[in-house]
Design a protein around this motif. Structure first.
Motif, PDB file in Angstrom:
ATOM      1  N   PRO A   5      82.047 -54.649 -24.409  1.00  0.00           N
ATOM      2  CA  PRO A   5      81.012 -53.803 -24.619  1.00  0.00           C
ATOM      3  C   PRO A   5      79.979 -53.838 -23.590  1.00  0.00           C
ATOM      4  O   PRO A   5      79.832 -55.064 -22.982  1.00  0.00           O
ATOM      5  CB  PRO A   5      80.424 -53.941 -25.899  1.00  0.00           C
ATOM      6  N   ILE A   6      79.163 -52.903 -23.091  1.00  0.00           N
ATOM      7  CA  ILE A   6      78.295 -52.918 -22.185  1.00  0.00           C
ATOM      8  C   ILE A   6      76.876 -53.171 -22.739  1.00  0.00           C
ATOM      9  O   ILE A   6      76.560 -52.536 -23.786  1.00  0.00           O
ATOM     10  CB  ILE A   6      78.273 -51.652 -21.485  1.00  0.00           C
ATOM     11  N   THR A   7      76.262 -54.199 -22.461  1.00  0.00           N
ATOM     12  CA  THR A   7      74.857 -54.562 -23.077  1.00  0.00           C
ATOM     13  C   THR A   7      73.515 -54.421 -21.845  1.00  0.00           C
ATOM     14  O   THR A   7      73.900 -54.833 -20.763  1.00  0.00           O
ATOM     15  CB  THR A   7      74.977 -56.322 -23.493  1.00  0.00           C
ATOM     16  N   ALA A   8      72.738 -53.679 -22.201  1.00  0.00           N
ATOM     17  CA  ALA A   8      71.490 -53.840 -21.248  1.00  0.00           C
ATOM     18  C   ALA A   8      70.656 -54.929 -21.288  1.00  0.00           C
ATOM     19  O   ALA A   8      70.229 -55.265 -22.469  1.00  0.00           O
ATOM     20  CB  ALA A   8      70.680 -52.472 -21.785  1.00  0.00           C
ATOM     21  N   CYS A   9      70.476 -55.638 -20.255  1.00  0.00           N
ATOM     22  CA  CYS A   9      69.656 -56.762 -20.243  1.00  0.00           C
ATOM     23  C   CYS A   9      68.210 -56.579 -20.830  1.00  0.00           C
ATOM     24  O   CYS A   9      67.636 -55.604 -20.434  1.00  0.00           O
ATOM     25  CB  CYS A   9      69.661 -57.447 -18.889  1.00  0.00           C
ATOM     26  N   CYS A  12      65.702 -57.312 -17.738  1.00  0.00           N
ATOM     27  CA  CYS A  12      65.464 -56.378 -16.305  1.00  0.00           C
ATOM     28  C   CYS A  12      66.344 -55.042 -16.534  1.00  0.00           C
ATOM     29  O   CYS A  12      66.116 -54.407 -15.558  1.00  0.00           O
ATOM     30  CB  CYS A  12      66.092 -57.207 -15.237  1.00  0.00           C
ATOM     31  N   GLY A  13      66.724 -54.870 -17.592  1.00  0.00           N
ATOM     32  CA  GLY A  13      67.509 -53.541 -17.942  1.00  0.00           C
ATOM     33  C   GLY A  13      68.955 -53.256 -17.222  1.00  0.00           C
ATOM     34  O   GLY A  13      69.502 -52.323 -17.451  1.00  0.00           O
ATOM     35  N   THR A  14      69.377 -54.217 -16.375  1.00  0.00           N
ATOM     36  CA  THR A  14      70.712 -54.398 -15.756  1.00  0.00           C
ATOM     37  C   THR A  14      71.919 -54.085 -16.931  1.00  0.00           C
ATOM     38  O   THR A  14      71.843 -54.995 -17.929  1.00  0.00           O
ATOM     39  CB  THR A  14      70.988 -55.471 -14.969  1.00  0.00           C
ATOM     40  N   ARG A  15      72.758 -53.343 -16.844  1.00  0.00           N
ATOM     41  CA  ARG A  15      73.866 -53.172 -17.566  1.00  0.00           C
ATOM     42  C   ARG A  15      74.957 -54.292 -17.332  1.00  0.00           C
ATOM     43  O   ARG A  15      75.337 -54.240 -16.412  1.00  0.00           O
ATOM     44  CB  ARG A  15      74.363 -51.740 -17.533  1.00  0.00           C
ATOM     45  N   ASN A  16      75.225 -54.795 -18.328  1.00  0.00           N
ATOM     46  CA  ASN A  16      76.262 -55.962 -18.214  1.00  0.00           C
ATOM     47  C   ASN A  16      77.328 -55.724 -19.235  1.00  0.00           C
ATOM     48  O   ASN A  16      77.152 -55.372 -20.356  1.00  0.00           O
ATOM     49  CB  ASN A  16      75.628 -57.346 -18.384  1.00  0.00           C
ATOM     50  N   LYS A  30      72.212 -59.792 -12.905  1.00  0.00           N
ATOM     51  CA  LYS A  30      71.152 -59.780 -11.841  1.00  0.00           C
ATOM     52  C   LYS A  30      70.136 -61.050 -12.085  1.00  0.00           C
ATOM     53  O   LYS A  30      69.867 -61.658 -11.262  1.00  0.00           O
ATOM     54  CB  LYS A  30      70.692 -58.512 -12.160  1.00  0.00           C
ATOM     55  N   CYS A  31      69.512 -60.826 -13.202  1.00  0.00           N
ATOM     56  CA  CYS A  31      68.624 -61.768 -13.437  1.00  0.00           C
ATOM     57  C   CYS A  31      68.755 -63.174 -13.886  1.00  0.00           C
ATOM     58  O   CYS A  31      68.140 -64.025 -14.020  1.00  0.00           O
ATOM     59  CB  CYS A  31      67.378 -61.409 -14.081  1.00  0.00           C
ATOM     60  N   GLN A  32      70.081 -63.495 -14.642  1.00  0.00           N
ATOM     61  CA  GLN A  32      70.699 -64.646 -14.961  1.00  0.00           C
ATOM     62  C   GLN A  32      70.169 -65.058 -16.333  1.00  0.00           C
ATOM     63  O   GLN A  32      70.169 -66.102 -16.893  1.00  0.00           O
ATOM     64  CB  GLN A  32      70.515 -65.794 -14.067  1.00  0.00           C
ATOM     65  N   GLU A  33      69.431 -64.102 -16.942  1.00  0.00           N
ATOM     66  CA  GLU A  33      68.832 -64.457 -18.136  1.00  0.00           C
ATOM     67  C   GLU A  33      70.060 -64.473 -19.350  1.00  0.00           C
ATOM     68  O   GLU A  33      70.918 -63.710 -19.097  1.00  0.00           O
ATOM     69  CB  GLU A  33      67.577 -63.611 -18.664  1.00  0.00           C
ATOM     70  N   LEU A  34      69.700 -64.911 -20.545  1.00  0.00           N
ATOM     71  CA  LEU A  34      70.653 -64.882 -21.602  1.00  0.00           C
ATOM     72  C   LEU A  34      70.760 -63.626 -22.103  1.00  0.00           C
ATOM     73  O   LEU A  34      69.663 -62.986 -22.383  1.00  0.00           O
ATOM     74  CB  LEU A  34      70.523 -66.105 -22.473  1.00  0.00           C
ATOM     75  N   LEU A  35      71.933 -63.000 -22.271  1.00  0.00           N
ATOM     76  CA  LEU A  35      72.019 -61.603 -22.998  1.00  0.00           C
ATOM     77  C   LEU A  35      72.181 -61.812 -24.639  1.00  0.00           C
ATOM     78  O   LEU A  35      72.863 -62.871 -24.959  1.00  0.00           O
ATOM     79  CB  LEU A  35      73.346 -61.148 -22.419  1.00  0.00           C
ATOM     80  N   PRO A  36      71.771 -60.744 -25.404  1.00  0.00           N
ATOM     81  CA  PRO A  36      72.282 -60.857 -26.699  1.00  0.00           C
ATOM     82  C   PRO A  36      73.714 -60.560 -26.798  1.00  0.00           C
ATOM     83  O   PRO A  36      74.657 -60.049 -25.987  1.00  0.00           O
ATOM     84  CB  PRO A  36      71.699 -59.337 -27.176  1.00  0.00           C
TER      85      PRO A  36
END
Length: 147
Positions: A5-9, A12-16, A30-36
């Motif tokens: 699935p694609i998750t928006a950070c 920063c809003g980047t789609r991952n 992009k920002c290396q923050e943890l994603l849900p």
């Protein structure tokens, strides 16, 4: 296993793309923050996605026809965001994953379970408001040896 699935950070809003199963924790490209970490599982991929997870798993046993399941869904998604890096959230459709539903005795849905390597650490039956769900997750994680 289905496509990632694609998750928006949330930072920063980047789609991952976030894989359903992975060795490490999902981080923004992009920002290396943890994603849900919110994904789905079926009987076929349950072991890989849930039992082999390095993180505790909040499993939501639900069905598309279940009104209370739709009510609790935003709270489940919020838990994935609030506990990014500490919790994996897995939704299991009981109509599709019938063996998993039987294994965890899902006689009433929504059924929320906090699991550690597939073992139940806490159980919540029925729809609860988001704030109550987050308190339950917090208390349950405190009791879980994997937390």
């Amino acid at each position: 296993m289905a496509d990632s699935p694609i998750t928006a950070c949330p930072h920063c809003g980047t789609r991952n793309r976030v894989p359903a199963a992975a060795k490490g924790l999902p981080r923004c490209g992009k920002c290396q923050e943890l994603l849900p970490w919110l994904t789905d599982a079926t009987d076929a991929d349950f072991t890989e996605i849930v039992e082999q997870s390095a993180l505790p798993v909040l499993m939501d046993l639900w069905a598309p026809w279940c009104g209370p399941c739709r009510v609790v869904a935003p709270g489940v998604a919020r838990a994935a965001e609030a506990y990014a890096g500490r919790l994996k959230v897995v939704k299991v459709n009981v109509d599709i994953a019938q063996q998993t539903a039987v294994r965890y005795q899902a006689q009433s849905i929504p059924l929320l379970l906090l699991l550690d390597k597939g073992a139940v650490r806490a159980r919540q039956v029925g729809a609860v408001p988001t704030d109550a769900l987050l308190r339950w997750v917090d208390q349950s994680l405190a009791l879980s040896p994997a937390a």
